[in-house]
Design an enzyme around this catalytic site. Structure first.
Site, mmCIF file in Angstrom:
data_model
loop_
_atom_site.group_PDB
_atom_site.id
_atom_site.type_symbol
_atom_site.label_atom_id
_atom_site.label_comp_id
_atom_site.label_asym_id
_atom_site.label_seq_id
_atom_site.Cartn_x
_atom_site.Cartn_y
_atom_site.Cartn_z
ATOM 1 N N TRP A 10 0.818 -1.218 0.000
ATOM 2 C CA TRP A 10 0.000 0.000 0.000
ATOM 3 C C TRP A 10 0.852 1.269 0.000
ATOM 4 O O TRP A 10 0.323 2.356 -0.186
ATOM 5 C CB TRP A 10 -0.923 0.002 1.217
ATOM 6 C CG TRP A 10 -1.921 -1.110 1.244
ATOM 7 C CD1 TRP A 10 -2.069 -2.115 0.334
ATOM 8 C CD2 TRP A 10 -2.912 -1.341 2.252
ATOM 9 N NE1 TRP A 10 -3.080 -2.958 0.705
ATOM 10 C CE2 TRP A 10 -3.618 -2.512 1.879
ATOM 11 C CE3 TRP A 10 -3.265 -0.693 3.429
ATOM 12 C CZ2 TRP A 10 -4.663 -3.018 2.650
ATOM 13 C CZ3 TRP A 10 -4.303 -1.202 4.202
ATOM 14 C CH2 TRP A 10 -4.998 -2.358 3.806
ATOM 15 N N LYS A 11 2.147 1.118 0.259
ATOM 16 C CA LYS A 11 3.069 2.255 0.319
ATOM 17 C C LYS A 11 2.525 3.315 1.300
ATOM 18 O O LYS A 11 1.933 2.960 2.311
ATOM 19 C CB LYS A 11 3.327 2.805 -1.080
ATOM 20 C CG LYS A 11 3.830 1.724 -2.048
ATOM 21 C CD LYS A 11 4.297 2.283 -3.358
ATOM 22 C CE LYS A 11 4.779 1.149 -4.260
ATOM 23 N NZ LYS A 11 5.340 1.654 -5.534
ATOM 24 N N GLU A 100 12.262 2.122 -4.037
ATOM 25 C CA GLU A 100 12.073 3.448 -3.442
ATOM 26 C C GLU A 100 12.942 3.619 -2.203
ATOM 27 O O GLU A 100 13.467 4.709 -1.941
ATOM 28 C CB GLU A 100 10.589 3.649 -3.111
ATOM 29 C CG GLU A 100 9.729 3.722 -4.355
ATOM 30 C CD GLU A 100 8.274 3.368 -4.130
ATOM 31 O OE1 GLU A 100 7.513 3.373 -5.104
ATOM 32 O OE2 GLU A 100 7.898 3.060 -2.968
ATOM 33 N N GLU A 170 11.631 -6.099 -9.487
ATOM 34 C CA GLU A 170 11.008 -4.835 -9.874
ATOM 35 C C GLU A 170 11.813 -4.185 -10.993
ATOM 36 O O GLU A 170 12.913 -3.688 -10.744
ATOM 37 C CB GLU A 170 11.019 -3.819 -8.748
ATOM 38 C CG GLU A 170 10.700 -4.260 -7.365
ATOM 39 C CD GLU A 170 10.899 -3.081 -6.422
ATOM 40 O OE1 GLU A 170 9.919 -2.381 -6.163
ATOM 41 O OE2 GLU A 170 12.040 -2.842 -5.992
ATOM 42 N N SER A 215 4.141 -2.626 -11.994
ATOM 43 C CA SER A 215 2.858 -2.224 -12.596
ATOM 44 C C SER A 215 2.039 -3.434 -13.053
ATOM 45 O O SER A 215 1.514 -3.469 -14.170
ATOM 46 C CB SER A 215 3.079 -1.258 -13.757
ATOM 47 O OG SER A 215 3.648 -0.052 -13.310
ATOM 48 N N GLY A 236 1.446 -2.785 -6.388
ATOM 49 C CA GLY A 236 1.406 -1.443 -5.827
ATOM 50 C C GLY A 236 0.022 -0.837 -5.934
ATOM 51 O O GLY A 236 -0.893 -1.189 -5.190
ATOM 52 N N GLY A 237 -0.161 0.065 -6.887
ATOM 53 C CA GLY A 237 -1.407 0.827 -6.994
ATOM 54 C C GLY A 237 -2.664 -0.016 -7.062
ATOM 55 O O GLY A 237 -3.685 0.335 -6.461
#
Length: 252
Positions: A10-11, A100, A170, A215, A236-237
């Protein structure tokens, strides 16, 4: 057979209340589907207690992961979170080495080795991220970069320790950019990762799950997951929308 895994990162998204609602939605959808994949959610640190409680209350098989941990056990490290704190909150996994963290916070392979050792010593499972930047791929150094990230960290472990590690590939150029590695590109790198692991740990390479983390979304998950060496995804998103996350899980 290797374990299939779909992990939602969820970052730094959702409030505590929004995270609780998302966790409940994921638990509901997980109960409605038949899947052999292990489902993992990784909310921000502030949500771990409440999301962990929901996963238990919902009698869910969804596992809890933290997005990072400190490289030391305890002490005067303002703002850090130790692996023992995460264990107390029922975390099963810890994401380490995300691009990140490497890029924005200067995490090196040396630091990540310390973190992995602490996570393993606590009986938890690292999800260790590797991957190349766009310029590294364009200069044909992508295999070299990924091999270095594996050799400088995972090669320092014992085989029995590696058995508790999940690797996530990644392609950094495909995170949050709308670009995605093709299924063939993903398979090529995943197979390479497995070969590099096999060079040191021949009896463990075929057992190590390697997830795709660039992605991945409902529209491409089925094609990616059909690849022989792609064992799931670090999402991720798309993990922030319960229905999309469920659609990815159903792609196996």
């Amino acid at each position: 057979m290797r374990k299939k895994i779909v992990a939602g990162n969820w970052k730094m998204n959702t409030t505590v209340a929004e995270g609780a609602l998302l966790a409940k939605q994921i638990c509901f959808l997980a109960r409605e589907m038949e899947t052999s994949a292990e489902i993992i959610v990784s909310p921000p640190f502030t949500h771990l207690e409440s999301v962990g409680r929901i996963l238990k209350e919902e009698k869910s098989h969804v596992a809890l992961a933290a997005q990072n941990c400190a490289s030391t056990e305890s002490g005067a490290y303002t703002g850090e979170v130790s692996v023992n704190m995460l264990k107390e909150l029922s975390c099963k996994y810890v994401i380490l080495g995300h691009s990140e963290r490497r890029e924005y916070y200067g995490e090196t392979n040396e630091i990540l080795l310390k973190k992995i050792n602490l996570v393993l010593a606590a009986g938890l499972h690292p999800i260790y991220c590797v991957g190349e930047k766009l310029e590294e791929r364009e200069s044909n150094r992508h295999f070299e970069v990924v091999a270095s990230q594996i050799k400088e960290v995972l090669y320092k472990l014992r085989g029995v320790e590696l058995a508790n590690v999940v690797v996530a590939y990644e392609p950094v150029w495909a995170i949050g950019t709308g670009k995605t590695a093709t299924s063939d590109q993903a398979e090529e790198m995943h197979a390479y990762i497995r070969r590099v692991i096999a060079d040191k740990f021949s009896s463990y390479a075929d057992q190590t799950p390697v997830l795709y983390g660039g992605s991945c979304k409902p529209s491409n998950a089925k094609e990616l997951f059909a690849m022989e060496n792609v064992d799931g995804g670090l999402i991720g998103g798309a993990s922030l929308i319960a229905q999309d996350f469920a659609a990815i899980i159903k792609s196996f």
